[in-house]
Design an enzyme around this catalytic site. Structure first.
Site, mmCIF file in Angstrom:
data_model
loop_
_atom_site.group_PDB
_atom_site.id
_atom_site.type_symbol
_atom_site.label_atom_id
_atom_site.label_comp_id
_atom_site.label_asym_id
_atom_site.label_seq_id
_atom_site.Cartn_x
_atom_site.Cartn_y
_atom_site.Cartn_z
ATOM 1 C CG HIS A 230 0.431 6.349 -0.373
ATOM 2 N ND1 HIS A 230 -0.709 6.893 -0.931
ATOM 3 C CD2 HIS A 230 0.031 5.754 0.790
ATOM 4 C CE1 HIS A 230 -1.749 6.655 -0.150
ATOM 5 N NE2 HIS A 230 -1.334 5.977 0.914
ATOM 6 C CG HIS B 293 -1.715 1.230 1.444
ATOM 7 N ND1 HIS B 293 -3.032 1.335 1.086
ATOM 8 C CD2 HIS B 293 -1.369 2.439 1.970
ATOM 9 C CE1 HIS B 293 -3.485 2.551 1.360
ATOM 10 N NE2 HIS B 293 -2.495 3.246 1.904
ATOM 11 C CD GLU B 294 1.845 3.406 3.790
ATOM 12 O OE1 GLU B 294 0.821 3.140 4.458
ATOM 13 O OE2 GLU B 294 2.039 4.519 3.289
ATOM 14 C CG HIS C 162 -5.661 6.859 1.002
ATOM 15 N ND1 HIS C 162 -5.544 7.619 2.138
ATOM 16 C CD2 HIS C 162 -4.705 5.911 1.089
ATOM 17 C CE1 HIS C 162 -4.559 7.152 2.905
ATOM 18 N NE2 HIS C 162 -4.030 6.125 2.286
#
Lengths: 89, 567
Positions: B298, B294-295, B304
């Protein structure tokens, strides 16, 4: 076996997560994740009554958009999550 | 999906990353693997390639930290905020930070990789039976040295398979002691310590001295967390003490009494009422792989998503068999486009017995293209019988062993494949080569034999050329080893000397040769092969290897045959 649970709550030393009220939790959450512009000067109560911010949060998290601090929303705020703000101010 | 304002993204597809430190919750190799798999999630659907750096500045700098860890966004203790990352750009942009007050696992409880024992580093199997008793954590039962161990199968009594669990008595990590174990007691600022401590630090990490006196020797390491260690609280890393007394009642297991959030905790001394020492009990923890994936989304430019099943949805959810949601794929491909071209590793030729066609050697020229032919090789030739290989190197993430016209491959999972014919895959090469390396940026493969070298780009070959053309001395008879150093630099070894090649300019840098032992102390200076593998330098002599870590410390000596060839 039906003795009532003693519900004595203790503040544990070094416990970073304080026993917040739901309102405090919501206030901090909405600011931290960008739903409230941190520069807003409104008071604490204003946050909770600011249903617009709550609606935005509920939309982002795929919750029912009630605009109020209902239990589902509080539970969502207590979930583990990523620290990147949802909305960039 | 959302992207950041202005569609922030990297302007190159070869993205580099570097792991700056480790969490005490999992073995470093498990953490490396979790991050590598998290990057693979994105490289599998885009042209992006991720290369790990071991020093210098990478695009994505990854670190663990607690509470205020140096940027304007402090973490918040256990649970709540797990990690954060910055969109692509310079400096802190693109970096990913993980909250080390969390309990990092693979998502389903303690991820314990064993060391030593007889299980080759296998993971603990919980529960396991030992002398009829079931254990769901590591135990010191059956030992007098106090080292925690576990079985790596469900039944130690039957299978006798075991390994040792992380503990400060077995090893430390980072610091300056080469994973040496703690020495107790040790003296620090004149005070005696019998266990790990956070004293002297303000980042909350537990450490110990690896000699009896830190004040004089300054040798230290960080303590790995035991699987029974508490998380957070004010006794991070200490084991639960059972039974313990809380509000006058005795508890012999974790409890949520006294808390409104229902979290399980225990005391780390026998009496919470007097000592008030406590911490949260180990739970399933958070999957470092899932949070990292997930990170890294980014760090590549994705914001998101509001799709609950998307990886980029802000809330954590453990998923056993993870796969990217189409929302994530659309988002990342909006930024970088889809993955292009066939898979870079062509399928292996099928063996036939019908017509053993020997490869015809293509006439060497500056530029040739080769065509693969089907040949017959004797699979019974056993690599484990070979005492010394001509060359060993990592190509496309697989360790290759070359010998007399044949080569074997060891996959990431440790499976040995081969033998294959060198002439089948690289027909321009002679049967015996001295060394080889794969350029990490261009994926070109350089082969050296005697005074000549070849450069393969896929099937195309460039060479043979004289090694003098690289700027090596005319009296150099061969190159014994090669180590990629990142940023297009490769070290070429021959006995006591090594040179640094700039791959782009194809020239040796000024100021070389240098003496091998002046930089790589402790390794043999007559290695017949030198190569880089999984971040370690390997110097081989006969059937032994000396392994050197990124800090130029020899941290292991072993047998090529058992540790690398997996015989």
């Amino acid at each position: 076996w039906c003795l009532p649970l003693k519900s004595v709550y203790v503040t544990f030393p070094g416990d970073v997560i304080k026993n917040m009220t739901n309102t405090q939790l919501a206030d901090e959450y909405l600011k931290r994740y960008g739903y409230i512009d941190v520069l807003q000067k409104s008071g604490l109560q204003a946050v909770v009554s600011n249903s617009k911010a709550l609606k935005k949060l509920q939309r982002q998290l795929g919750l029912k958009e009630t605009g109020s601090l209902d239990q589902t929303t509080v539970d969502a705020m207590k979930q583990p999550r990523c620290g990147v703000p949802d909305i960039r101010n | 999906y959302q992207t950041f304002t202005g569609d922030l993204k990297w302007d190159h597809n070869d993205v580099t990353y570097r792991i700056l430190n480790y969490s005490p919750d999992m073995d470093a190799s498990l953490i490396d693997d979790a991050f590598a798999r998290a990057f693979k999630v994105w490289s599998e659907v885009t042209p992006l390639k991720f290369t790990r750096l071991y020093d210098g500045t990478a695009d994505i700098m990854i670190s663990f930290g607690k509470a205020d860890h140096g940027d304007p966004y402090p973490f918040d203790g256990k649970d709540g905020l797990l990690a954060h990352a910055y969109p692509p750009g310079e400096g802190i942009q693109g970096d990913a930070h993980f909250d080390d007050d969390e309990y990092w696992t693979l998502g389903s409880g303690p991820a314990i990789q064993t060391r030593y024992g007889n299980a080759d580093g296998a993971m603990c199997h919980f529960p396991f039976l030992f002398e009829g008793t079931s254990y769901s954590t590591c135990t010191t039962e059956g030992r007098t040295d106090g080292l925690p161990w576990c079985a790596t199968t469900a039944d130690y009594d039957k299978d006798k398979k075991y390994g040792f669990c992380p503990s400060e008595l077995l090893f430390t990590f980072d610091g300056n002691s080469n994973e040496a174990p703690c020495v107790f007691p040790f003296v620090f600022l004149g005070q005696k310590y019998d266990s790990c401590t956070t004293d002297g630090r303000n980042d909350g990490y537990r450490w110990c001295a690896t000699t009896s006196n830190f004040d004089t020797d300054k040798k230290y390491g960080f303590c790995p967390n035991r699987d029974t260690a508490v998380i957070g609280g004010n006794s991070e890393g200490e084991p639960c003490q059972f039974p313990f007394t809380f509000l006058g009642t005795e508890y012999s297991s974790c409890t949520s009494e006294g808390r409104s959030d229902g979290k399980l905790w225990c005391a780390t001394t026998s009496n919470y009422d007097t000592d008030a020492k406590w911490g949260f009990c180990p739970d399933r923890g958070y999957s470092l792989f899932l949070v990292a994936a997930h990170e890294f989304g980014h760090a590549l430019g994705l914001d998101h998503s509001n799709i609950k099943d998307a990886l980029m949805y802000p809330m954590y959810k453990y998923i056993k068999d993870f796969s990217l949601h189409h929302d994530d794929i659309e988002g990342i491909q909006y930024l970088y486009g889809p993955k292009t071209g066939p898979d870079p590793t062509p399928p292996e030729p099928q063996f036939t017995t019908s017509s053993p066609i020997m490869p015809t050697k293509s006439t060497p020229s500056e530029k040739t293209t080769t065509v693969s032919t089907t040949v017959h090789v004797d699979p019974a030739q056993d690599a484990c019988q070979i005492k010394e290989f001509d060359a060993i190197t990592e190509i496309q993430k697989e360790l290759h062993f070359f010998k007399d016209g044949h080569y074997w491959k060891i996959s990431n999972k440790g499976e040995r494949k081969g033998p294959f014919l060198i002439s089948e895959k690289w027909p321009a090469l002679p049967a015996v080569i001295n060394t080889a390396f794969e350029d990490q940026l261009t994926k070109k493969i350089y082969f050296f034999a005697e005074k000549q070298f070849w450069v393969y780009t896929g099937n195309e070959v460039f060479g043979p050329r004289k090694i003098e053309k690289l700027g090596l001395p005319s009296n150099l008879d061969r190159v014994d080893g090669a180590v990629q150093r990142g940023k297009g630099k490769v070290l070429l070894f021959n006995g006591e000397n090594f040179w640094r090649l700039d791959v782009k300019s194809q020239m040796i840098d000024r100021g070389y040769p240098r003496f091998t032992d002046s930089v790589f102390g402790g390794v043999p200076i007559d290695s017949h092969d030198v190569f880089l593998y999984k971040g370690f330098f390997y110097f081989c002599r006969e059937n032994f290897y000396w392994r050197m870590n990124a800090r130029r410390q020899v941290d292991r000596v072993g047998y090529v045959k058992y540790d690398l060839l997996k015989c």
